[in-house]
Each structure stands twice: as structure tokens, then as C-alpha cells.
Design an enzyme around this catalytic site. Structure first.
Site, PDB file in Angstrom:
ATOM      1  N   SER A  74      56.022  38.520 -14.091  1.00 11.99           N
ATOM      2  CA  SER A  74      56.757  39.923 -13.973  1.00 11.99           C
ATOM      3  C   SER A  74      56.463  40.837 -14.877  1.00 11.99           C
ATOM      4  CB  SER A  74      57.651  39.705 -13.123  1.00 11.99           C
ATOM      5  OG  SER A  74      57.835  38.364 -12.472  1.00 11.99           O
ATOM      6  N   ILE A  75      55.791  41.562 -14.039  1.00 14.84           N
ATOM      7  CA  ILE A  75      55.691  43.001 -14.966  1.00 14.84           C
ATOM      8  C   ILE A  75      57.702  43.820 -16.191  1.00 14.84           C
ATOM      9  CG2 ILE A  75      55.089  45.871 -15.357  1.00 14.84           C
ATOM     10  CD1 ILE A  75      53.085  44.920 -13.270  1.00 14.84           C
ATOM     11  N   ILE A 115      60.019  46.312  -7.512  1.00 14.21           N
ATOM     12  CA  ILE A 115      60.170  45.628  -6.151  1.00 14.21           C
ATOM     13  C   ILE A 115      59.277  45.858  -5.013  1.00 14.21           C
ATOM     14  CG2 ILE A 115      62.692  45.328  -4.303  1.00 14.21           C
ATOM     15  CD1 ILE A 115      63.855  46.259  -5.966  1.00 14.21           C
ATOM     16  N   TYR A 147      50.909  51.410  -6.784  1.00 11.24           N
ATOM     17  CA  TYR A 147      49.259  51.838  -7.017  1.00 11.24           C
ATOM     18  C   TYR A 147      48.529  52.352  -6.099  1.00 11.24           C
ATOM     19  CZ  TYR A 147      45.340  48.469  -6.283  1.00 11.24           C
ATOM     20  OH  TYR A 147      43.457  47.841  -6.658  1.00 11.24           O
ATOM     21  N   TYR A 187      45.347  45.586   0.832  1.00 17.61           N
ATOM     22  CA  TYR A 187      46.433  45.930   0.735  1.00 17.61           C
ATOM     23  C   TYR A 187      46.954  46.312   2.266  1.00 17.61           C
ATOM     24  CZ  TYR A 187      49.474  47.943  -3.235  1.00 17.61           C
ATOM     25  OH  TYR A 187      50.062  47.571  -4.057  1.00 17.61           O
TER      26      TYR A 187
END
Length: 285
Positions: free
Chosen positions: A21-22, A95, A150, A160
Site C-alpha cells: 500500500s502507498i 481509499i 489517477y 479503469y
């Protein structure tokens, strides 16, 4: 290497699940840079993930919360202020989840109940988070709130899906709330548009491996890693960016500004040759 960029600052990191996770990387870097933090994720994510191990490593507390619940978010901010001994200086919103993506529903065959969940979890939760903090006056003056986004918020990427809509809404919330929070409390709100990254959530996107490779080839600097994104988040939390707000900041090796790279063009031409006859006409089917 630590530069003490966050020495004495207090923060909340939402969304750390495991070491992919970032948010996990950001939490580690924040503490390394001198901050004290709390971690928050859903009770299920805490049970299924490794958040407690991260909390033990960083000597911080985990506060379970559903980020779509205003009541639970309010408790996160109240408890964090008490645990950390003062107002919060920085918050990370990392999230995102799409039931439609998980169920492999295509964009032209969305389940609208699932779309509501996508938008609530991935974007509206950001609004609820900021609004809860503002009503409590839980963020310190010159505080920094960052959410991860993004480039699909601006451009179409097959696979996506409805997450693109969620990211577009996320960035809009950052601008709208950034103006209000900035004028009233000097709190800045930004989004970071990160390269494709192999996190647990990102891996669920159809064709993620091909998207990662394409982006890496197109970007003059290559894809930005999760560790590099964590570094960028730390800068955005620090006092060096006190006049940066309401921005969507691309952290993608230059991908968002490239039309067609030389490498991509060469690959395209090579592939196109395979579908042309001797007279140079494209063979269809």
C-alpha cells in the site's frame, strides 16, 4: 535518509493495508521524518491485512472506521487529537474500491447500486472526512490534506471503469473544499495523481500489467514507485508547500504530458506492419 521534515507534526493515515500500500509507505516515511501518527482502516481491512503489524512497528495506534460513516470518521479525528496530544497537521486519504471492477462489470453495463458504493467509498468519503474534521476544528492552521488520484480522472483508460468517475469527483472535492478550508482555516487540500502502482487495489484493474508497462514506456522518467509517491506526500505535508492548494499534482514520470513517445511510436509502427498488405493497405479482420 531523514530530513526531519515533519518533526513535531501529527497526522492520520487512512488506507494502509499491507506493505504494498502507498499509505503504508507514507506512514513509514512520516514517522521517519519525525511525525507521530494514527492509522485508520475498516475493521475488515484491519482483520484481513497487516495494519496492526505496521502500528506495532511505528509505535502508533489503529482506529477502526468505515470511511463512508460520518459518525465513525468523527471518532477517528476526536480520538486522534486526544491520542496525539493536539490538532492534526496532515491527513492522507488513500481509499478506493469499485464493486463493479471486482465483479467484472463493464462501464456500459454498470450495476448502479455498485456505482453508488464506488463513488461513496472512493470519493464522497473524502468530502465526509474533510467536513468531519472541519466541524471539529481538528486540523491545525497550515495543515495539509492529500488524497491519491489517477490520470483516468481526465483521460479514458479501458478497464479503469467507474473508478475514473470516482477520481474525477475526488479531485473536484479537493478544489471545492480546498477553497473553503483555505480561506477559513489556512488548510490546504490537494490530490496526487500517481503512476499505475501494483497495490492490492490497483492489481484488481483489468489489464493492470499492460497499463503499467505502457505507462512506464511512455514516461520519460518511467513510472513513479510507491516509495517515491510516499516521498512526494511527505513534501506535501511539510511546511515547504504551505502555499500549494486546490491542485491535482501529477506524480507519474511525465506520462500525463506526453502525447506519443518515440519508443511507443516505434512499437506502434512495428505492430502495424504486421497488419498491412504489400501495397500498404491495412488488413482488417
Amino acid at each position: 535518509m531523514s530530513y526531519n521534515l515533519l518533526k513535531g507534526k501529527r497526522g492520520i493515515i487512512f488506507g494502509a493495508l499491507n506493505d504494498q500500500s502507498i499509505a503504508w509507505k507514507v506512514a513509514e516515511r512520516a514517522v521517519e521524518e519525525g511525525a507521530t501518527i494514527t492509522l485508520s482502516n475498516t475493521p475488515m481491512a484491519i482483520r484481513m491485512g497487516e495494519v496492526n503489524a505496521l502500528a506495532e512497528k511505528l509505535n502508533c495506534q489503529v482506529i477502526p472506521a468505515d470511511a463512508t460513516s460520518v459518525e465513525e470518521l468523527t471518532e477517528v479525528f476526536k480520538n486522534s487529537v486526544e491520542i496525539l496530544g493536539g490538532k492534526i497537521d496532515f491527513v492522507l486519504h488513500s481509499i478506493g474500491m469499485s464493486p463493479n471492477v471486482r465483479k467484472k462489470r463493464t462501464y456500459d453495463d454498470l450495476d448502479y447500486g455498485m456505482l453508488d458504493k464506488t463513488l461513496d467509498i472512493s470519493a464522497v468519503s473524502f468530502h465526509k472526512m474533510i467536513q468531519s474534521a472541519k466541524k471539529l476544528d481538528a486540523i491545525a492552521e497550515n495543515g495539509s490534506i492529500v488524497a491519491l488520484s489517477y490520470v483516468a480522472a481526465q483521460r479514458t483508460f479501458y478497464g479503469y471503469n467507474d473508478m475514473a468517475d470516482a477520481k474525477a469527483l475526488l479531485e473536484s472535492i479537493a478544489r471545492s473544499f480546498g477553497y473553503i478550508y483555505g480561506r477559513e482555516r489556512s488548510v490546504r487540500v490537494n490530490t496526487i495523481s500517481q503512476s499505475p502502482t501494483f497495490t492490492t487495489a490497483g492489481s484488481g484493474v483489468k489489464g493492470m500489467d499492460k497499463l503499467f508497462d505502457f505507462s512506464n514506456r511512455m514516461s520519460p522518467l518511467g513510472n513513479a514507485s510507491a516509495d517515491e509517491c510516499a516521498d512526494y506526500c511527505i513534501v506535501m505535508f511539510s511546511d515547504f508547500t504551505r502555499k500549494v492548494t486546490m491542485q491535482n499534482l501529477y506524480h507519474d514520470g511525465g506520462f500525463s504530458s506526453v502525447g506519443m513517445s518515440l519508443r511507443a511510436m516505434a512499437t506502434y509502427e512495428k505492430g502495424l506492419d504486421e497488419y498491412m498488405d504489400e501495397d500498404g493497405n491495412i488488413i482488417y479482420g
